[in-house]
Scaffold this active site. Structure first.
Site, PDB file in Angstrom:
ATOM      1  N   GLU A  17      38.062 -12.489  12.961  1.00  0.00           N
ATOM      2  CA  GLU A  17      36.725 -11.889  13.079  1.00  0.00           C
ATOM      3  C   GLU A  17      36.703 -10.946  14.264  1.00  0.00           C
ATOM      4  O   GLU A  17      37.564 -11.027  15.138  1.00  0.00           O
ATOM      5  CB  GLU A  17      35.683 -12.989  13.366  1.00  0.00           C
ATOM      6  CG  GLU A  17      35.571 -14.017  12.292  1.00  0.00           C
ATOM      7  CD  GLU A  17      34.855 -15.273  12.793  1.00  0.00           C
ATOM      8  OE1 GLU A  17      34.052 -15.182  13.747  1.00  0.00           O
ATOM      9  OE2 GLU A  17      35.116 -16.344  12.227  1.00  0.00           O
TER      10      GLU A  17
ATOM     11  N   LYS B 263      35.334  -9.723  17.825  1.00  0.00           N
ATOM     12  CA  LYS B 263      34.745 -10.394  18.982  1.00  0.00           C
ATOM     13  C   LYS B 263      33.636  -9.479  19.487  1.00  0.00           C
ATOM     14  O   LYS B 263      33.896  -8.468  20.139  1.00  0.00           O
ATOM     15  CB  LYS B 263      35.803 -10.628  20.053  1.00  0.00           C
ATOM     16  CG  LYS B 263      35.307 -11.450  21.207  1.00  0.00           C
ATOM     17  CD  LYS B 263      36.473 -11.885  22.086  1.00  0.00           C
ATOM     18  CE  LYS B 263      36.042 -12.795  23.213  1.00  0.00           C
ATOM     19  NZ  LYS B 263      34.865 -12.397  23.963  1.00  0.00           N
TER      20      LYS B 263
ATOM     21  N   ASP C 161      30.637  -7.891  21.467  1.00  0.00           N
ATOM     22  CA  ASP C 161      30.414  -7.857  22.916  1.00  0.00           C
ATOM     23  C   ASP C 161      28.912  -7.834  23.183  1.00  0.00           C
ATOM     24  O   ASP C 161      28.299  -6.777  23.260  1.00  0.00           O
ATOM     25  CB  ASP C 161      31.087  -6.605  23.486  1.00  0.00           C
ATOM     26  CG  ASP C 161      31.219  -6.694  24.985  1.00  0.00           C
ATOM     27  OD1 ASP C 161      30.943  -7.763  25.548  1.00  0.00           O
ATOM     28  OD2 ASP C 161      31.580  -5.673  25.600  1.00  0.00           O
TER      29      ASP C 161
ATOM     30  N   TYR D 111      28.539 -15.858  13.990  1.00  0.00           N
ATOM     31  CA  TYR D 111      29.952 -16.196  13.890  1.00  0.00           C
ATOM     32  C   TYR D 111      30.279 -17.682  13.745  1.00  0.00           C
ATOM     33  O   TYR D 111      31.425 -18.054  13.598  1.00  0.00           O
ATOM     34  CB  TYR D 111      30.759 -15.604  15.035  1.00  0.00           C
ATOM     35  CG  TYR D 111      30.300 -15.950  16.437  1.00  0.00           C
ATOM     36  CD1 TYR D 111      30.342 -17.246  16.911  1.00  0.00           C
ATOM     37  CD2 TYR D 111      29.851 -14.955  17.286  1.00  0.00           C
ATOM     38  CE1 TYR D 111      29.949 -17.556  18.191  1.00  0.00           C
ATOM     39  CE2 TYR D 111      29.452 -15.252  18.574  1.00  0.00           C
ATOM     40  CZ  TYR D 111      29.496 -16.546  19.028  1.00  0.00           C
ATOM     41  OH  TYR D 111      29.096 -16.841  20.283  1.00  0.00           O
TER      42      TYR D 111
ATOM     43  N   LYS E 290      41.973 -10.029  23.373  1.00  0.00           N
ATOM     44  CA  LYS E 290      41.096  -8.997  23.955  1.00  0.00           C
ATOM     45  C   LYS E 290      41.815  -7.651  23.976  1.00  0.00           C
ATOM     46  O   LYS E 290      42.995  -7.577  24.328  1.00  0.00           O
ATOM     47  CB  LYS E 290      40.705  -9.390  25.386  1.00  0.00           C
ATOM     48  CG  LYS E 290      39.944 -10.699  25.452  1.00  0.00           C
ATOM     49  CD  LYS E 290      38.490 -10.495  25.796  1.00  0.00           C
ATOM     50  CE  LYS E 290      38.304 -10.325  27.281  1.00  0.00           C
ATOM     51  NZ  LYS E 290      36.892 -10.274  27.646  1.00  0.00           N
TER      52      LYS E 290
ATOM     53  N   CYS F 189      27.634  16.461  56.997  1.00  0.00           N
ATOM     54  CA  CYS F 189      26.752  16.040  55.911  1.00  0.00           C
ATOM     55  C   CYS F 189      26.454  17.222  54.992  1.00  0.00           C
ATOM     56  O   CYS F 189      26.062  18.286  55.466  1.00  0.00           O
ATOM     57  CB  CYS F 189      25.455  15.466  56.487  1.00  0.00           C
ATOM     58  SG  CYS F 189      24.254  15.075  55.207  1.00  0.00           S
TER      59      CYS F 189
ATOM     60  N   CYS G 259      22.389  17.925  55.552  1.00  0.00           N
ATOM     61  CA  CYS G 259      21.775  18.354  56.815  1.00  0.00           C
ATOM     62  C   CYS G 259      22.783  18.920  57.812  1.00  0.00           C
ATOM     63  O   CYS G 259      22.407  19.397  58.872  1.00  0.00           O
ATOM     64  CB  CYS G 259      21.001  17.194  57.436  1.00  0.00           C
ATOM     65  SG  CYS G 259      22.071  15.893  58.061  1.00  0.00           S
TER      66      CYS G 259
ATOM     67  N   CYS H 222      26.326   9.706  57.350  1.00  0.00           N
ATOM     68  CA  CYS H 222      25.600  10.702  58.123  1.00  0.00           C
ATOM     69  C   CYS H 222      24.642   9.959  59.047  1.00  0.00           C
ATOM     70  O   CYS H 222      23.795   9.202  58.575  1.00  0.00           O
ATOM     71  CB  CYS H 222      24.829  11.617  57.175  1.00  0.00           C
ATOM     72  SG  CYS H 222      23.573  12.592  58.043  1.00  0.00           S
TER      73      CYS H 222
ATOM     74  N   CYS I  15      17.505  13.627  57.658  1.00  0.00           N
ATOM     75  CA  CYS I  15      18.326  13.958  56.493  1.00  0.00           C
ATOM     76  C   CYS I  15      17.554  13.523  55.247  1.00  0.00           C
ATOM     77  O   CYS I  15      17.322  12.327  55.024  1.00  0.00           O
ATOM     78  CB  CYS I  15      19.661  13.228  56.637  1.00  0.00           C
ATOM     79  SG  CYS I  15      20.812  13.551  55.312  1.00  0.00           S
TER      80      CYS I  15
HETATM   81  S1  IVH Z   1      33.634 -18.412  18.250  1.00  0.00           S
HETATM   82  C1  IVH Z   1      33.953 -22.705  19.851  1.00  0.00           C
HETATM   83  N1  IVH Z   1      33.570 -15.984  17.278  1.00  0.00           N
HETATM   84  O1  IVH Z   1      33.139 -14.831  22.741  1.00  0.00           O
HETATM   85  C2  IVH Z   1      34.087 -21.276  19.542  1.00  0.00           C
HETATM   86  N2  IVH Z   1      32.952 -16.285  19.547  1.00  0.00           N
HETATM   87  O2  IVH Z   1      34.761 -17.068  24.808  1.00  0.00           O
HETATM   88  C3  IVH Z   1      32.834 -20.529  19.625  1.00  0.00           C
HETATM   89  N3  IVH Z   1      32.218 -14.224  20.658  1.00  0.00           N
HETATM   90  O3  IVH Z   1      31.339 -17.549  23.881  1.00  0.00           O
HETATM   91  C4  IVH Z   1      33.017 -19.091  19.732  1.00  0.00           C
HETATM   92  N4  IVH Z   1      32.461 -12.899  18.939  1.00  0.00           N
HETATM   93  O4  IVH Z   1      30.051 -15.607  22.979  1.00  0.00           O
HETATM   94  C5  IVH Z   1      33.374 -16.753  18.366  1.00  0.00           C
HETATM   95  N5  IVH Z   1      33.504 -13.897  16.260  1.00  0.00           N
HETATM   96  C6  IVH Z   1      33.308 -14.662  17.332  1.00  0.00           C
HETATM   97  C7  IVH Z   1      32.834 -14.133  18.548  1.00  0.00           C
HETATM   98  C8  IVH Z   1      32.679 -14.979  19.644  1.00  0.00           C
HETATM   99  C9  IVH Z   1      32.098 -12.977  20.213  1.00  0.00           C
HETATM  100  C10 IVH Z   1      31.939 -14.634  22.061  1.00  0.00           C
HETATM  101  C11 IVH Z   1      31.171 -15.899  22.187  1.00  0.00           C
HETATM  102  C12 IVH Z   1      32.038 -16.851  22.958  1.00  0.00           C
HETATM  103  C13 IVH Z   1      33.051 -15.941  23.581  1.00  0.00           C
HETATM  104  C14 IVH Z   1      34.417 -16.570  23.599  1.00  0.00           C
END
Ligand code: IVH
Length: 675
Positions: free
Chosen positions: A114, A116, A118, A225, A312, A406, A409, A424, A430
């Site tokens: 999936e 992640k 933000d 998620y 990441k 500066c 001034c 300054c 100033c």
């Molecule tokens: S699963 C027990 N899936 O990333 C597992 N987390 O440190 C629960 N996050 O705290 C998390 N996208 O805030 C999961 N597709 C995704 C996610 C996701 C973002 C965040 C979430 C979590 C942190 C992981």
């Protein structure tokens, strides 16, 4: 309308509006004109107002907001909100796969991959298909109840469809899609407000707004998620996501089932290359074992489950042309060099400028005008320059000569030993420093005079009406009416009667601002919010503070020698003392008011020693005073109690025992206050 008819109509309208909302926000399908939609919504709002007993927590009117939360209630999570272990390397993903296979004795299984997202993690509780509570992650065990604000997010179903479990929780991320975020930031900038550094910060800030009506305007979104609960249907993470879609949740169609590491790698590569095309920010990929029954078998490490891992992405990096450098002068006179860059698209926003921090930064990186520089944007940080593309350096580029006077001034700049920045010293002559000090004075965390923004202050300064904060308090309504100022977009606006009244009223109200914030507002170099609070608590009033010496100042918790010298110098300047007299005469608070919580400790004196679990050292002292007790520094026969924390000093212990003074622990002390 009769009650029964009203109830029926409320249910009917709710259902119709829910359907239109769903089609509009989930399927991008407009089935009705905005006008007709508003008509229905207004009818429902009116009916619910007349018959509040039929206004349901899942009503679509909740989307509009209106509830105000002064503070957010802390609530415990039913299931802890865990985090995932992170990695930046594919090798570690391979290790994760090997480890998992070993733990599962080569049993067959699959993964889901999936995005992640933000944003800000939340847990949403559903009971009998109704969203009843939304809680932030907080410390993982408890978080803030932000239900009213979350109800305004259109893609979060308030009422579920289909065949859902009667009691469960969903976890997901509240995000600020780029388009809405950029629009919102542009408006902030137009209004002279600081733009948010990234969508996540903006989402997080929005969710903490007190007025849910404001949140409703922000166009936040939600990415689902995870599902939590006892006896949930379905056997795999993937199927759970698909089921949740049936119930009305928005599920990203980017989620994939993967069978092996090659498929995972392909997924990672794909999204590393294509993430810029997404309408919202992601910072990686989450890989989960798909079969739910294996989760227990795999178990947990101290903080995170062994059945999932996050990959990441490395911070995004682009190269762009550095055309010139500006030198900005801050309110304390500090000079900040800022690079003007050829606008470049990075992580969903256009970057035009980046800080160069100070002379050393420029020298160490050998940054020159005409260079191409690499700009990076990590998760939370504003864009920063991380290097120079030497190959593209023009032949005639010369090392940068840092300025010595500066830019505003002309005063020769000063650089204190051990400090990276130049500044300054002409603080009273100033302009950016003078205006900067005024801006700081009226800012939200200081005097919070929100009717006078930067533009108005600049105008008042330029007209010669306000030079120091004390001048603000002698402004009259007549002086203000008709004054013109030019905004960022150079549009001229003038202060009307109402505007003038609002300014005078806000100034009047600021006279109630507590001493610690007045102290912070004075803008003494190195004295931040926390320092001001500590000083106010320690000295209690401005006279004691202004007459203190460096030694005494440095004894205050969190006040170092540098800050102590700065405070001492501030109060040794006659014009500061004159300003304080004027501010005091205007009615500002120059004395700390102790908030008295009870009189439970009246007549008792305490000595505290050691480290406490529930209080800082200053915190417990303040707590004693707030309950009517007295704090003394050394034990004598008159001391009523010694409160002992961990690592209590052996000398104190000996003395207390010798004088027969009762020694109590923190919990006993708390019980005493509660009585
Ligand atoms: S699963 C027990 N899936 O990333 C597992 N987390 O440190 C629960 N996050 O705290 C998390 N996208 O805030 C999961 N597709 C995704 C996610 C996701 C973002 C965040 C979430 C979590 C942190 C992981």
């Amino acid at each position: 309308m009769e009650r029964e008819a009203a109830q029926k109509r409320i249910a009917e309208l709710s259902e119709t509006i829910d359907r239109y909302n769903y089609e509009y926000y989930m399927n991008d399908n407009s089935m009705i004109s905005d006008y007709d939609f508003d008509q229905l919504l207004n009818e429902l709002i009116a009916l619910e107002k007349e018959y509040p007993e039929y206004s349901l927590p899942s009503s679509p009117t909740r989307r509009v907001g209106g509830e105000v939360n002064k503070t957010f209630r802390q609530v415990a999570h039913r299931y802890p909100m865990l985090s995932l272990s992170n990695t930046y390397s594919i090798e570690e993903i391979i290790d994760f796969d090997t480890r998992t296979r070993k733990l599962l004795n080569n049993k067959p299984f699959s993964y889901t991959c999936e995005l992640k997202y933000d944003g800000v993690a939340v847990g949403l509780s559903y009971k009998n298909g109704i969203m009843v509570q939304a809680v932030t992650r907080g410390n993982g065990k408890e978080g803030d109840d932000i239900t009213d604000n979350v109800r305004t997010i259109r893609t979060i179903p308030l009422k579920l469809k289909g065949n859902y479990p009667d009691d469960f929780e969903v976890r997901g991320e509240i995000i600020y899609p780029y388009e809405a975020f950029n629009e919102f930031n542009a408006i902030r900038e137009e209004n002279g407000e600081e733009p948010f550094a990234n969508p996540r910060n903006a989402a997080s800030g929005s969710l903490k707004l007190q007025d849910s009506k404001e949140v409703a305007k922000r166009k936040l979104d939600f990415c689902f998620y995870f599902l939590m609960g006892d006896n949930l249907p379905s056997d795999t993470q993937y199927n759970r996501l698909m089921m949740a879609k049936e119930w009305g949740f928005k599920i990203a169609d980017s989620t994939r089932k993967c069978n092996n590491i090659d498929e995972i790698q392909a997924y990672i590569n794909h999204w590393d290359n294509h993430r810029k095309e997404l309408p919202y920010a992601i910072d990686g990929i989450v890989i989960k074992v798909n079969e739910v029954e294996l989760w227990d078998e795999l178990g947990m490490t101290a903080k995170s489950p062994r059945w999932a891992i996050a990959y990441k992405f490395k911070a995004e990096r682009v190269s762009t042309y550095l055309s010139s450098i500006d030198f900005q002068v801050g309110r304390t006179g500090i000079i900040t060099p800022v690079a003007n860059l050829e606008p470049v698209w990075l992580g969903g926003t256009t970057v035009r400028r980046a800080t160069l921090n100070n002379a050393d930064f420029i020298k160490n990186m050998d940054i020159r005008i005409g260079d191409h520089v690499f700009v990076e944007k990590g998760g939370e940080i504003i864009p920063k320059i991380v290097g120079v593309d030497i190959e593209k350096r023009p032949l005639n580029a010369v090392p940068l000569e840092y300025i010595t006077t500066c830019p505003v001034c002309g005063t020769p700049l000063v650089r204190n030993e051990g400090e990276a920045g130049h500044y300054c010293p002409n603080e009273d002559g100033c302009t950016p420093q003078q205006i900067g000090k005024l801006e700081h004075f009226v800012s939200r965390k200081a005097m919070n005079i929100d009717t006078i923004g930067s533009e108005r202050l600049t105008m008042l300064f330029e007209k010669g009406l306000v030079r120091t904060p004390a001048d603000l308090y002698v402004l009259s309504r007549e002086q203000l009416i008709g004054l013109e100022s030019a905004g960022e977009n150079k549009k001229k606006t003038s202060i009307q009667e109402k505007g003038a009244d609002n300014i005078i009223a806000a100034l009047e109200l600021s006279k109630q601002v507590p001493f610690e914030r007045v102290l912070y507002a004075l803008g003494i170099r190195y004295v931040g919010e926390v320092g001001a609070k500590k000083l106010a608590r320690y000295f209690k009033n401005i006279d004691a503070l202004s007459q203190s010496n460096i030694m005494e100042l440095a004894m205050v918790e969190d006040i170092g020698e540098k800050t102590a010298i700065s405070i001492f110098e501030f109060f040794n300047d006659i014009k500061h003392l004159e300003m304080i007299v004027r501010l005091r005469n205007a009615g500002l608070q120059m004395e700390a008011k102790e908030e008295q919580l009870s009189n439970a400790l009246a007549g008792l004196s305490f000595v505290v020693s050691g480290v406490f679990n529930n209080f800082s050292r200053d915190g417990i002292k303040q707590h004693i005073e707030q309950h009517g007790g007295k704090v003394v520094s050394s034990i004598s026969s008159k001391t009523s109690y010694v409160i002992a924390g961990e690592k209590m000093g052996p000398e104190k212990l000996k003395k207390a025992e010798k004088l027969n003074i009762p020694i109590i622990d923190e919990d006993t002390y708390i019980n005493m206050c509660e009585k």
